[in-house]
Write a protein that holds these residues in place. Structure first.
Motif, PDB file in Angstrom:
ATOM      1  N   PRO A 207       0.970  -1.319   0.028  1.00 48.29           N
ATOM      2  CA  PRO A 207       0.097  -0.048   0.021  1.00 48.29           C
ATOM      3  C   PRO A 207       0.890   1.202  -0.051  1.00 48.29           C
ATOM      4  CG  PRO A 207      -0.833  -1.698   1.522  1.00 48.29           C
ATOM      5  CD  PRO A 207       0.447  -2.064   1.053  1.00 48.29           C
ATOM      6  N   LEU A 208       1.970   1.203   0.994  1.00 49.41           N
ATOM      7  CA  LEU A 208       2.970   2.322   0.880  1.00 49.41           C
ATOM      8  C   LEU A 208       3.453   2.764  -0.265  1.00 49.41           C
ATOM      9  CD1 LEU A 208       3.753   4.763   2.666  1.00 49.41           C
ATOM     10  CD2 LEU A 208       5.432   3.378   3.520  1.00 49.41           C
ATOM     11  N   ALA A 209       3.966   1.330  -0.832  1.00 47.34           N
ATOM     12  CA  ALA A 209       4.915   1.736  -2.208  1.00 47.34           C
ATOM     13  C   ALA A 209       4.065   2.253  -3.307  1.00 47.34           C
ATOM     14  CB  ALA A 209       5.368   0.441  -2.506  1.00 47.34           C
ATOM     15  N   LEU A 210       2.738   1.620  -3.542  1.00 45.63           N
ATOM     16  CA  LEU A 210       1.849   2.079  -4.633  1.00 45.63           C
ATOM     17  C   LEU A 210       1.450   3.386  -4.301  1.00 45.63           C
ATOM     18  CD1 LEU A 210      -0.142  -1.284  -4.964  1.00 45.63           C
ATOM     19  CD2 LEU A 210       1.694  -0.369  -6.506  1.00 45.63           C
ATOM     20  N   LEU A 211       1.054   4.003  -3.032  1.00 48.06           N
ATOM     21  CA  LEU A 211       0.842   5.483  -3.057  1.00 48.06           C
ATOM     22  C   LEU A 211       1.729   6.247  -3.532  1.00 48.06           C
ATOM     23  CD1 LEU A 211      -0.896   5.258   0.548  1.00 48.06           C
ATOM     24  CD2 LEU A 211      -2.144   5.930  -1.443  1.00 48.06           C
ATOM     25  N   CYS A 212       3.144   6.037  -2.901  1.00 47.10           N
ATOM     26  CA  CYS A 212       4.310   6.912  -3.225  1.00 47.10           C
ATOM     27  C   CYS A 212       4.419   6.871  -4.822  1.00 47.10           C
ATOM     28  CB  CYS A 212       5.457   6.336  -2.588  1.00 47.10           C
ATOM     29  SG  CYS A 212       5.471   6.435  -1.112  1.00 47.10           S
ATOM     30  N   THR A 213       4.005   5.513  -5.546  1.00 46.96           N
ATOM     31  CA  THR A 213       4.106   5.411  -7.133  1.00 46.96           C
ATOM     32  C   THR A 213       3.101   6.234  -7.746  1.00 46.96           C
ATOM     33  OG1 THR A 213       4.865   3.107  -6.929  1.00 46.96           O
ATOM     34  CG2 THR A 213       4.109   3.947  -8.854  1.00 46.96           C
ATOM     35  N   GLY A 214       2.035   6.474  -7.177  1.00 44.29           N
ATOM     36  CA  GLY A 214       1.056   7.301  -7.549  1.00 44.29           C
ATOM     37  C   GLY A 214       1.360   8.551  -7.324  1.00 44.29           C
ATOM     38  N   ALA A 215       1.852   9.043  -6.341  1.00 42.12           N
ATOM     39  CA  ALA A 215       2.155  10.492  -5.987  1.00 42.12           C
ATOM     40  C   ALA A 215       3.342  11.025  -6.937  1.00 42.12           C
ATOM     41  CB  ALA A 215       2.613  10.513  -4.458  1.00 42.12           C
ATOM     42  N   SER A 216       4.305   9.982  -7.370  1.00 46.21           N
ATOM     43  CA  SER A 216       5.602  10.456  -8.042  1.00 46.21           C
ATOM     44  C   SER A 216       5.278  10.533  -9.317  1.00 46.21           C
ATOM     45  CB  SER A 216       6.564   9.168  -7.797  1.00 46.21           C
ATOM     46  OG  SER A 216       6.874   9.266  -6.475  1.00 46.21           O
ATOM     47  N   LEU A 217       4.075  10.187 -10.016  1.00 49.07           N
ATOM     48  CA  LEU A 217       3.721  10.319 -11.604  1.00 49.07           C
ATOM     49  C   LEU A 217       3.613  11.671 -11.877  1.00 49.07           C
ATOM     50  CD1 LEU A 217       0.986   7.301 -12.259  1.00 49.07           C
ATOM     51  CD2 LEU A 217       3.604   7.488 -12.850  1.00 49.07           C
ATOM     52  N   ASN A 218       4.621  11.873 -12.816  1.00 52.97           N
ATOM     53  CA  ASN A 218       4.437  13.146 -13.488  1.00 52.97           C
ATOM     54  C   ASN A 218       3.625  13.277 -14.744  1.00 52.97           C
ATOM     55  OD1 ASN A 218       4.977  15.914 -14.195  1.00 52.97           O
ATOM     56  ND2 ASN A 218       7.187  15.327 -14.434  1.00 52.97           N
ATOM     57  N   LEU A 219       2.362  13.532 -14.803  1.00 56.13           N
ATOM     58  CA  LEU A 219       1.476  13.502 -15.769  1.00 56.13           C
ATOM     59  C   LEU A 219       1.713  14.482 -16.875  1.00 56.13           C
ATOM     60  CD1 LEU A 219      -1.741  12.212 -14.421  1.00 56.13           C
ATOM     61  CD2 LEU A 219       0.103  11.152 -15.259  1.00 56.13           C
ATOM     62  N   LYS A 220       2.269  15.798 -16.226  1.00 53.22           N
ATOM     63  CA  LYS A 220       2.763  16.875 -17.317  1.00 53.22           C
ATOM     64  C   LYS A 220       3.898  16.535 -18.027  1.00 53.22           C
ATOM     65  CE  LYS A 220       1.262  20.391 -13.735  1.00 53.22           C
ATOM     66  NZ  LYS A 220       1.392  21.426 -13.017  1.00 53.22           N
ATOM     67  N   ALA A 221       4.759  15.444 -17.757  1.00 58.08           N
ATOM     68  CA  ALA A 221       5.947  15.431 -18.510  1.00 58.08           C
ATOM     69  C   ALA A 221       5.459  14.456 -19.849  1.00 58.08           C
ATOM     70  CB  ALA A 221       6.936  14.343 -17.738  1.00 58.08           C
ATOM     71  N   LEU A 222       4.276  14.115 -19.970  1.00 60.21           N
ATOM     72  CA  LEU A 222       3.785  13.127 -21.035  1.00 60.21           C
ATOM     73  C   LEU A 222       3.791  14.382 -22.435  1.00 60.21           C
ATOM     74  CD1 LEU A 222       1.202  11.087 -19.522  1.00 60.21           C
ATOM     75  CD2 LEU A 222       3.593  10.414 -20.058  1.00 60.21           C
ATOM     76  N   ARG A 223       3.952  15.492 -22.332  1.00 62.86           N
ATOM     77  CA  ARG A 223       4.019  16.283 -23.575  1.00 62.86           C
ATOM     78  C   ARG A 223       4.788  16.274 -24.822  1.00 62.86           C
ATOM     79  NH1 ARG A 223       2.459  21.364 -19.657  1.00 62.86           N
ATOM     80  NH2 ARG A 223       0.235  20.723 -19.114  1.00 62.86           N
ATOM     81  N   GLY A 224       6.142  15.652 -24.282  1.00 56.01           N
ATOM     82  CA  GLY A 224       7.106  15.554 -25.246  1.00 56.01           C
ATOM     83  C   GLY A 224       7.695  14.224 -25.598  1.00 56.01           C
ATOM     84  N   GLY A 225       8.512  14.091 -26.686  1.00 55.03           N
ATOM     85  CA  GLY A 225       9.167  12.738 -26.796  1.00 55.03           C
ATOM     86  C   GLY A 225       8.371  11.675 -27.102  1.00 55.03           C
ATOM     87  N   ALA A 226       7.179  11.939 -27.746  1.00 59.23           N
ATOM     88  CA  ALA A 226       6.417  10.825 -28.090  1.00 59.23           C
ATOM     89  C   ALA A 226       6.645   9.368 -28.834  1.00 59.23           C
ATOM     90  CB  ALA A 226       4.893  11.490 -28.827  1.00 59.23           C
ATOM     91  N   GLY A 227       7.615   9.851 -29.597  1.00 60.56           N
ATOM     92  CA  GLY A 227       8.052   8.681 -30.565  1.00 60.56           C
ATOM     93  C   GLY A 227       8.981   7.662 -29.757  1.00 60.56           C
ATOM     94  N   LEU A 228       9.824   7.930 -29.269  1.00 63.49           N
ATOM     95  CA  LEU A 228      10.682   6.983 -28.240  1.00 63.49           C
ATOM     96  C   LEU A 228       9.936   6.567 -27.077  1.00 63.49           C
ATOM     97  CD1 LEU A 228      14.379   8.554 -28.144  1.00 63.49           C
ATOM     98  CD2 LEU A 228      13.451   6.691 -29.569  1.00 63.49           C
ATOM     99  N   THR A 229       9.264   7.333 -26.477  1.00 63.64           N
ATOM    100  CA  THR A 229       8.421   6.955 -25.450  1.00 63.64           C
ATOM    101  C   THR A 229       7.292   5.976 -25.711  1.00 63.64           C
ATOM    102  OG1 THR A 229       8.288   9.186 -24.367  1.00 63.64           O
ATOM    103  CG2 THR A 229       6.649   7.834 -23.702  1.00 63.64           C
ATOM    104  N   GLY A 230       6.731   5.997 -26.917  1.00 60.68           N
ATOM    105  CA  GLY A 230       5.730   5.026 -27.636  1.00 60.68           C
ATOM    106  C   GLY A 230       6.432   3.598 -27.814  1.00 60.68           C
ATOM    107  N   TRP A 231       7.666   3.776 -28.177  1.00 61.65           N
ATOM    108  CA  TRP A 231       8.328   2.563 -28.755  1.00 61.65           C
ATOM    109  C   TRP A 231       8.830   1.823 -27.312  1.00 61.65           C
ATOM    110  CZ3 TRP A 231       7.666  -0.380 -32.681  1.00 61.65           C
ATOM    111  CH2 TRP A 231       7.352   0.209 -33.744  1.00 61.65           C
TER     112      TRP A 231
END
Length: 316
Positions: A207-231
């Protein structure tokens, strides 16, 4: 009806994890999980609670029901083969050398210690963690070695073999597994005081690890580098688990072994890949992109994969 039952089975594996991850994101926005807490809690999980979980799981494990030692060897060889193929592909198709290591690491280095064990526990219960612990421990060692190799080749810097060996010897997860082996193999019972105290720490791990994983997600960072990220996301969540499971099936491994192999190989990219990339001066935004997309995508791909394998009778 069988298909619906398979879908229900897969959601029982990924559903609770998804809910806790979303709760982590929400609590971060409410200010209840500040960065300082997440950093300290993540360190606590890695150094104390996760080793306690692995130690107790190994102590309780009935080694007669463990997956074949050949599965551990297969997992290591499969990981190494995937790494070599990814290195060749990166060299062939990625012109900018500094991005190659980040792409390779993001593709092969799964978050087995947290997400993988959470998947296995939801699918097989506490005994599943004991069965998967040796495989997770062995592949984790290889992950660390290969990650240093690919990032050093890509980003430069002569770290040498000494820091790698030092990191392996001091890794709390490896220490916990090796420390527990004599108790599990020889059937030595620990005092109830030790077991009950350890359970307090072990029970808070996922539970603690998953909470920290969720809190660490940076959804704003998804705006760039789509090609390499996708592959990298496709490699991490589709090509690697599919090829590993198909190879294991062709070699005749048991359905439980196939299930464990799938669940730990379909995990998202490990958060440690971001830490290493940033520390070595690489493109940390690309590393964060890969972690975010694979974490969110893994919930879907693992659900569909588990449903299909259960429907086909490949996940005993």
């Amino acid at each position: 009806m069988d298909l619906l039952a398979s879908l229900h089975f897969s959601l029982s594996i990924t559903g609770p994890i998804c809910m806790v991850l979303v709760l982590g994101i929400w609590l971060k926005r409410l200010g209840l999980l500040p960065d300082s807490f997440v950093e300290s809690a993540s360190r606590l999980v890695f150094q104390v609670t996760l080793p306690a979980l692995l130690f107790l799981s190994m102590v309780r494990t009935d080694f007669s029901t463990m997956p074949s030692p050949w599965l551990i060897l297969y997992g290591l060889l499969g990981t190494l083969a995937g790494f070599l193929v990814l290195e060749l592909l990166a060299r062939r198709f990625i012109s900018e050398q500094k991005l190659r290591g980040i792409f390779v690491q993001g593709s092969f280095r799964g978050n087995m210690g947290i997400m993988g064990l959470a998947y296995v526990q939801n699918a097989y219960g506490p005994e599943g963690i004991g069965a998967a612990a040796l495989l997770v421990g062995a592949v984790t060692v290889l992950y660390n070695i290969l990650a240093v190799i690919t990032l050093t080749r890509s980003l430069g810097g002569g770290r040498g073999i000494k820091p790698i060996l030092k990191g392996i010897v001091k890794n709390p997860l490896i220490i916990a597994i090796l420390s527990a082996l004599p108790f599990g193999l020889l059937g030595i019972e620990l005092p109830s005081l030790v077991i009950n105290t350890g359970n307090y720490f072990a029970n808070m791990t996922l539970p603690l690890a998953l909470l920290c994983t969720g809190a660490s997600l940076n959804l704003k960072a998804l705006r760039g580098g789509a090609g390499l990220t996708g592959w990298a996301t496709a490699n991490r969540l589709f090509f690697i688990p599919v090829l590993l499971v198909m190879g294991a099936w062709a070699l005749g491994f048991s359905t439980q072994a196939l299930g464990i192999l799938f669940l730990i190989s379909s995990t998202p990219t490990a958060a440690a890949s971001y830490v290493m990339t940033r520390a070595m001066g690489g493109d940390s935004v690309l590393a964060a992109n890969i972690i975010a997309t694979t974490t969110l995508g893994s919930l879907v791909s693992t659900s569909l994969g588990a449903a299909l394998m259960n429907y086909l009778g490949l996940m005993g």
